[in-house]
Design a protein around this motif. Sequence first.
Motif, mmCIF file in Angstrom:
data_model
loop_
_atom_site.group_PDB
_atom_site.id
_atom_site.type_symbol
_atom_site.label_atom_id
_atom_site.label_comp_id
_atom_site.label_asym_id
_atom_site.label_seq_id
_atom_site.Cartn_x
_atom_site.Cartn_y
_atom_site.Cartn_z
ATOM 1 N N LEU A 298 0.522 -1.028 0.084
ATOM 2 C CA LEU A 298 -0.078 0.291 -0.191
ATOM 3 C C LEU A 298 1.101 0.995 -0.168
ATOM 4 N N ALA A 299 1.968 0.848 0.934
ATOM 5 C CA ALA A 299 2.566 2.355 1.154
ATOM 6 C C ALA A 299 3.448 2.558 -0.405
ATOM 7 N N LEU A 300 3.728 1.597 -0.759
ATOM 8 C CA LEU A 300 4.538 1.804 -2.635
ATOM 9 C C LEU A 300 4.040 1.864 -3.437
ATOM 10 N N ASN A 301 2.513 2.226 -3.254
ATOM 11 C CA ASN A 301 1.603 1.798 -4.221
ATOM 12 C C ASN A 301 1.866 0.204 -5.076
ATOM 13 N N HIS B 65 0.789 -2.198 -6.403
ATOM 14 C CA HIS B 65 -0.780 -3.408 -6.834
ATOM 15 C C HIS B 65 -0.281 -3.931 -7.998
ATOM 16 N N PHE C 127 12.815 3.011 -4.822
ATOM 17 C CA PHE C 127 12.753 3.528 -4.389
ATOM 18 C C PHE C 127 14.579 4.004 -3.895
ATOM 19 N N LEU D 187 17.403 4.673 1.658
ATOM 20 C CA LEU D 187 16.805 5.440 3.298
ATOM 21 C C LEU D 187 15.168 4.775 2.792
ATOM 22 N N ILE D 188 14.274 4.551 1.793
ATOM 23 C CA ILE D 188 13.102 3.926 2.036
ATOM 24 C C ILE D 188 12.898 2.562 1.897
ATOM 25 N N ILE E 248 13.295 1.765 5.646
ATOM 26 C CA ILE E 248 12.107 1.672 6.089
ATOM 27 C C ILE E 248 11.219 0.660 5.592
ATOM 28 N N MET E 249 11.547 0.819 4.482
ATOM 29 C CA MET E 249 9.854 -1.394 4.754
ATOM 30 C C MET E 249 10.732 -2.469 4.517
ATOM 31 N N ILE F 159 12.431 -2.984 7.327
ATOM 32 C CA ILE F 159 12.054 -3.017 8.818
ATOM 33 C C ILE F 159 10.067 -3.136 9.136
#
Lengths: 208, 208, 208
Positions: free
Chosen positions: B56-59, B61, B120, B123-124, B127-128, B130
């Motif tokens: 969802l966060a990375l869109n 789908h 991405f 850094l992203i 975060i993803m 984790i």
Amino acid sequence: MIDLELERFVYFADLFGIAIFSITGVLAARGKQIDLFGVMVLALATSLGGGTLRDLALNAHPLIWIADPLLLWAAIGAALLTFGYCRFWVLPRRALLVLDAAGLALFAIAGAEKAMALGFSPLIAVIMGISTGCAGGVIRDVLTGRIPGILQQDEFYATCALIGASFYVLLHGHLDANLLALSAMTLIFVIRLLAIYSGFRLPVFVVA
Amino acid sequence: MIDLELERFVYFADLFGIAIFSITGVLAARGKQIDLFGVMVLALATSLGGGTLRDLALNAHPLIWIADPLLLWAAIGAALLTFGYCRFWVLPRRALLVLDAAGLALFAIAGAEKAMALGFSPLIAVIMGISTGCAGGVIRDVLTGRIPGILQQDEFYATCALIGASFYVLLHGHLDANLLALSAMTLIFVIRLLAIYSGFRLPVFVVA
Amino acid sequence: MIDLELERFVYFADLFGIAIFSITGVLAARGKQIDLFGVMVLALATSLGGGTLRDLALNAHPLIWIADPLLLWAAIGAALLTFGYCRFWVLPRRALLVLDAAGLALFAIAGAEKAMALGFSPLIAVIMGISTGCAGGVIRDVLTGRIPGILQQDEFYATCALIGASFYVLLHGHLDANLLALSAMTLIFVIRLLAIYSGFRLPVFVVA
């Protein structure tokens, strides 16, 4: 301030709101035996949660903190500074409430403005203002095992976001954009502080 | 193992991670008077929650378990087997911790790799990594009325994902992709087990 | 009823389901010292949560309540009426259970139908039916500090959605669409009521 374009104004509102909510996330860890990294997780969830839910609901990708890592660093930096600060100095209990009021004001108007800018209706903009402002705190409270503050009697909280976001949406287009955004934020902040210091409350849900 | 393409490697990491987290979801129901279906819901939320939030966060789908129902069946099958097994045999308490460590390792690197593959920033990706690794466990704990383990002092947990995902992202492109993914997963698993058995902890948040 | 197109039928299912779940959100605030606005937040999260998660998971934008504000007003109106009503009259405790059963029936089939209409597989449609039906109640329970009802032994709840959604998906295309939807909803409602009044339960998760 008037010279800034509205877009930049909203950007700074998001940036400061994130830093402020990150601090409140750290402070919520007090007395909970949470370690450094747990505190970071709590700070990030609190500060980025509201904007993330807003962007997901509006299908506005990429999410703000993915589009601009500076927002992420603001959250991380604010959390680390607070973590360090609190080992040596005491923050007055009122500080959390005042910071939270400022974050609410910044996020509520940034949320409403983003929805308006994307072409959503005033009603949706108000809802987005309220949820952007409140969601981070709700996530913080659920994660630390509390009933969310906005559901409790002693918090005239989400109503401030409702009033400010409605004010913003109603006067949108009739005032200078930056002046309006600034006024609406001030309105939320002032009402919220008045509510804290006066102990004002909405009627509680009572069963016959 | 080296012969597999990275994409398939990550796919199997997701598959095994889902089955493992599904088992931990079932085990979290111990002593809570939760019925068969409640256990299934808990297992699905735990095992699919992390990947769902990441996608969802990375869109990205469709969501992995919508794109490939085998992942769904892996979660359901693992939960049913565990449900049946536990009626007759005892699983040592340590089993939950060790399985959880394996799931964390698999998901953290699968999450980081997916973000990298979609272009991405590092850094992203960290975060993803984790959040993919930890979110399922957080959902499981919130649903069963616990303060999430990652927020507690005795869990050197999310930090393992942080270390492993950072290692993966930093060496990305400098090593054979599968070897790197495997090393990063092993790193997380070993650090996590060491933390469990040595009782290692990060400094706790203390107020002056 | 048979004359309505299926799309409108599902629309009304969503509309009534939202109003009903909004009422249950208000009723969940009983005895919790939650103020008017907190009650509204709870009502909106309960009534819109399921459909929001479904639409996010299926990437079906805009979200139903963003696409059609009438759904939002239904939730707000039902909450206000209930808030007012409960100050003067008593709602029998059973009312919450019966309303909840009706909401579950409406949402589960609306959720399954939406997934089918978007071309997802029957398995995904069943999962969406269950999660649309149950998610609102889970959110309501987490926000008010309870372990979600669907995870507890005395609730033969999500299983009703599973049965009804499977029935709907299996017979899809073999029966008149509206008749099938109506039958599946009735099936869920009746099974759920029978479960409440008979005290029927699934086997509990037991450890050897």
